[in-house]
Motif scaffolding. Structure first.
Motif, PDB file in Angstrom:
ATOM      1  N   PRO A  44      -6.386   8.641 -23.842  1.00  0.00           N
ATOM      2  CA  PRO A  44      -7.059   9.931 -23.663  1.00  0.00           C
ATOM      3  C   PRO A  44      -8.052   9.925 -22.497  1.00  0.00           C
ATOM      4  O   PRO A  44      -8.457   8.861 -22.006  1.00  0.00           O
ATOM      5  CB  PRO A  44      -7.784  10.142 -24.996  1.00  0.00           C
ATOM      6  CG  PRO A  44      -7.973   8.769 -25.547  1.00  0.00           C
ATOM      7  CD  PRO A  44      -6.759   7.991 -25.113  1.00  0.00           C
ATOM      8  N   ILE A  45      -8.424  11.119 -22.068  1.00  0.00           N
ATOM      9  CA  ILE A  45      -9.356  11.315 -20.955  1.00  0.00           C
ATOM     10  C   ILE A  45     -10.521  12.151 -21.471  1.00  0.00           C
ATOM     11  O   ILE A  45     -10.369  12.988 -22.366  1.00  0.00           O
ATOM     12  CB  ILE A  45      -8.694  12.049 -19.771  1.00  0.00           C
ATOM     13  CG1 ILE A  45      -7.351  11.430 -19.431  1.00  0.00           C
ATOM     14  CG2 ILE A  45      -9.595  12.037 -18.546  1.00  0.00           C
ATOM     15  CD1 ILE A  45      -6.603  12.155 -18.329  1.00  0.00           C
ATOM     16  N   ILE A  46     -11.679  11.937 -20.862  1.00  0.00           N
ATOM     17  CA  ILE A  46     -12.844  12.763 -21.166  1.00  0.00           C
ATOM     18  C   ILE A  46     -13.177  13.600 -19.936  1.00  0.00           C
ATOM     19  O   ILE A  46     -13.354  13.061 -18.845  1.00  0.00           O
ATOM     20  CB  ILE A  46     -14.048  11.913 -21.585  1.00  0.00           C
ATOM     21  CG1 ILE A  46     -13.740  11.191 -22.903  1.00  0.00           C
ATOM     22  CG2 ILE A  46     -15.301  12.777 -21.727  1.00  0.00           C
ATOM     23  CD1 ILE A  46     -14.834  10.249 -23.363  1.00  0.00           C
ATOM     24  N   ILE A  52      -6.634  15.452 -23.154  1.00  0.00           N
ATOM     25  CA  ILE A  52      -8.080  15.511 -22.933  1.00  0.00           C
ATOM     26  C   ILE A  52      -8.732  15.440 -24.308  1.00  0.00           C
ATOM     27  O   ILE A  52      -8.568  16.331 -25.139  1.00  0.00           O
ATOM     28  CB  ILE A  52      -8.499  16.816 -22.215  1.00  0.00           C
ATOM     29  CG1 ILE A  52      -7.715  17.010 -20.915  1.00  0.00           C
ATOM     30  CG2 ILE A  52     -10.000  16.815 -21.962  1.00  0.00           C
ATOM     31  CD1 ILE A  52      -7.943  15.959 -19.868  1.00  0.00           C
ATOM     32  N   GLU A  53      -9.466  14.379 -24.568  1.00  0.00           N
ATOM     33  CA  GLU A  53      -9.981  14.130 -25.913  1.00  0.00           C
ATOM     34  C   GLU A  53     -11.332  14.801 -26.167  1.00  0.00           C
ATOM     35  O   GLU A  53     -11.616  15.243 -27.286  1.00  0.00           O
ATOM     36  CB  GLU A  53     -10.126  12.627 -26.132  1.00  0.00           C
ATOM     37  CG  GLU A  53     -10.537  12.265 -27.542  1.00  0.00           C
ATOM     38  CD  GLU A  53     -10.809  10.784 -27.676  1.00  0.00           C
ATOM     39  OE1 GLU A  53      -9.928  10.067 -28.181  1.00  0.00           O
ATOM     40  OE2 GLU A  53     -11.907  10.335 -27.262  1.00  0.00           O
ATOM     41  N   ARG A  54     -12.183  14.852 -25.154  1.00  0.00           N
ATOM     42  CA  ARG A  54     -13.491  15.477 -25.262  1.00  0.00           C
ATOM     43  C   ARG A  54     -13.766  16.266 -23.990  1.00  0.00           C
ATOM     44  O   ARG A  54     -13.300  15.883 -22.908  1.00  0.00           O
ATOM     45  CB  ARG A  54     -14.593  14.437 -25.471  1.00  0.00           C
ATOM     46  CG  ARG A  54     -14.528  13.659 -26.790  1.00  0.00           C
ATOM     47  CD  ARG A  54     -15.534  12.521 -26.762  1.00  0.00           C
ATOM     48  NE  ARG A  54     -15.706  11.853 -28.040  1.00  0.00           N
ATOM     49  CZ  ARG A  54     -14.987  10.831 -28.465  1.00  0.00           C
ATOM     50  NH1 ARG A  54     -14.007  10.347 -27.698  1.00  0.00           N
ATOM     51  NH2 ARG A  54     -15.229  10.266 -29.640  1.00  0.00           N
ATOM     52  N   LEU A  93     -18.262   7.371 -22.297  1.00  0.00           N
ATOM     53  CA  LEU A  93     -18.926   7.104 -23.569  1.00  0.00           C
ATOM     54  C   LEU A  93     -20.234   6.359 -23.356  1.00  0.00           C
ATOM     55  O   LEU A  93     -21.215   6.593 -24.078  1.00  0.00           O
ATOM     56  CB  LEU A  93     -18.014   6.288 -24.483  1.00  0.00           C
ATOM     57  CG  LEU A  93     -16.708   6.952 -24.923  1.00  0.00           C
ATOM     58  CD1 LEU A  93     -15.939   6.027 -25.861  1.00  0.00           C
ATOM     59  CD2 LEU A  93     -16.950   8.302 -25.568  1.00  0.00           C
ATOM     60  N   ARG A  94     -20.250   5.456 -22.406  1.00  0.00           N
ATOM     61  CA  ARG A  94     -21.472   4.696 -22.127  1.00  0.00           C
ATOM     62  C   ARG A  94     -22.543   5.596 -21.504  1.00  0.00           C
ATOM     63  O   ARG A  94     -23.731   5.500 -21.841  1.00  0.00           O
ATOM     64  CB  ARG A  94     -21.152   3.536 -21.171  1.00  0.00           C
ATOM     65  CG  ARG A  94     -22.338   2.619 -20.894  1.00  0.00           C
ATOM     66  CD  ARG A  94     -21.983   1.547 -19.882  1.00  0.00           C
ATOM     67  NE  ARG A  94     -21.809   2.099 -18.535  1.00  0.00           N
ATOM     68  CZ  ARG A  94     -20.669   2.147 -17.884  1.00  0.00           C
ATOM     69  NH1 ARG A  94     -19.551   1.704 -18.454  1.00  0.00           N
ATOM     70  NH2 ARG A  94     -20.602   2.653 -16.665  1.00  0.00           N
TER      71      ARG A  94
END
Length: 273
Positions: free
Chosen positions: A14-16, A42-44, A262-263
């Protein structure tokens, strides 16, 4: 001669989407835009605040689906609309669960839509909000490299979560400073434009561990869909271009930038998509 359109690639990982403006998209209903984003994995999605007029709307959008998030901040174009009341609103909601950063903030000396001294003051005030809330920031910097660096230097010790300089089109000096200080750089459809070799040069010098993917939709639609309104579903084309420029597999780009996101936006890391 028009460039032939092709299907949007779909990657296994997935991609953000780290930067778009869902409330600005007009060509499709929101439900269709989101469905297309999910179709290409697209996950988020992070939708970005820019003015006093859309702070509340961004918060509303962040509640539409569990995988939508937002920011709170005032763009330099609207710096002259900044007030104590606006600052209080950003402070109040900057700690909401679905708000992942203070932004979009910074300096824009290209358009000069607001007085430069006002821009600098408002930039500093919002950086202080991020320090106080322990939030990362989303920075806009255009034709203002030296002042951006000067202001960020004043916050090196207190801004414990850096963030991203988004839609990076600045010079190597700001890029090197940001990289050395632990910032991420955000790249979008500009990287696919024929005349954007300067941006591709910055991609080459940026460690893959400090790159974020974004569309800045509805603006800056990537090749081969230039001329259409941009949307999060076109983000895979940006991943492909970063892969090509850095000469690394696209799967590595997608996986690494996912974890970079995410980081950088720590509230995404524990969230359910």
């Amino acid at each position: 001669m028009s460039r032939k359109k092709r299907d949007i690639p779909v990657f296994e990982h997935p991609i953000i989407e780290t930067h778009c403006h869902l409330d600005y998209l007009k060509d499709q209903p929101l439900d269709d835009i989101l469905a297309e984003a999910r179709r290409v994995n697209i996950e988020r999605v992070v939708t970005i605040a820019v003015s006093p007029d859309n702070l509340a709307r961004v918060r509303e959008l962040s509640q539409v689906a569990p995988w939508l998030y937002g920011t709170q901040g005032i763009h330099p174009h609207d710096a002259e609309q900044y007030s104590d009341a606006v600052e209080a609103e950003i402070r109040q909601h900057g700690a909401d669960d679905k708000i992942v950063a203070v932004g979009e903030i910074g300096l824009d000396y290209f358009y000069d839509n607001a007085d430069r001294a006002v821009q600098r003051e408002v930039f500093r005030r919002q950086l202080q909000i991020a320090c106080d809330l322990d939030q990362p920031v989303v920075i806009h910097s255009r034709e203002a490299d030296d002042d951006t660096i000067e202001i960020l230097r004043d916050f090196e010790a207190t801004l414990t979560r850096r963030g991203v300089i988004h839609s990076f089109t600045s010079g190597p000096g700001l890029a090197r400073y940001a990289i050395d200080q632990g910032w991420c750089l955000g790249f979008n459809g500009i990287a696919t434009f024929n005349k954007a070799e300067n941006v591709r040069d910055i991609i080459r010098m940026t460690p893959i561990g400090q790159i974020l993917l974004e569309t800045d939709a509805p603006f800056l639609t990537p090749v081969p869909y230039r001329g259409r309104e941009n949307a999060p579903c076109y983000l895979p084309f940006v991943a492909e271009k970063v892969s090509e420029v850095k000469e690394i597999p696209v799967d590595e780009v997608v996986r690494t930038t996912y974890h970079n996101s995410l980081r950088t936006f720590h509230r995404l890391a524990g969230a359910s998509a």
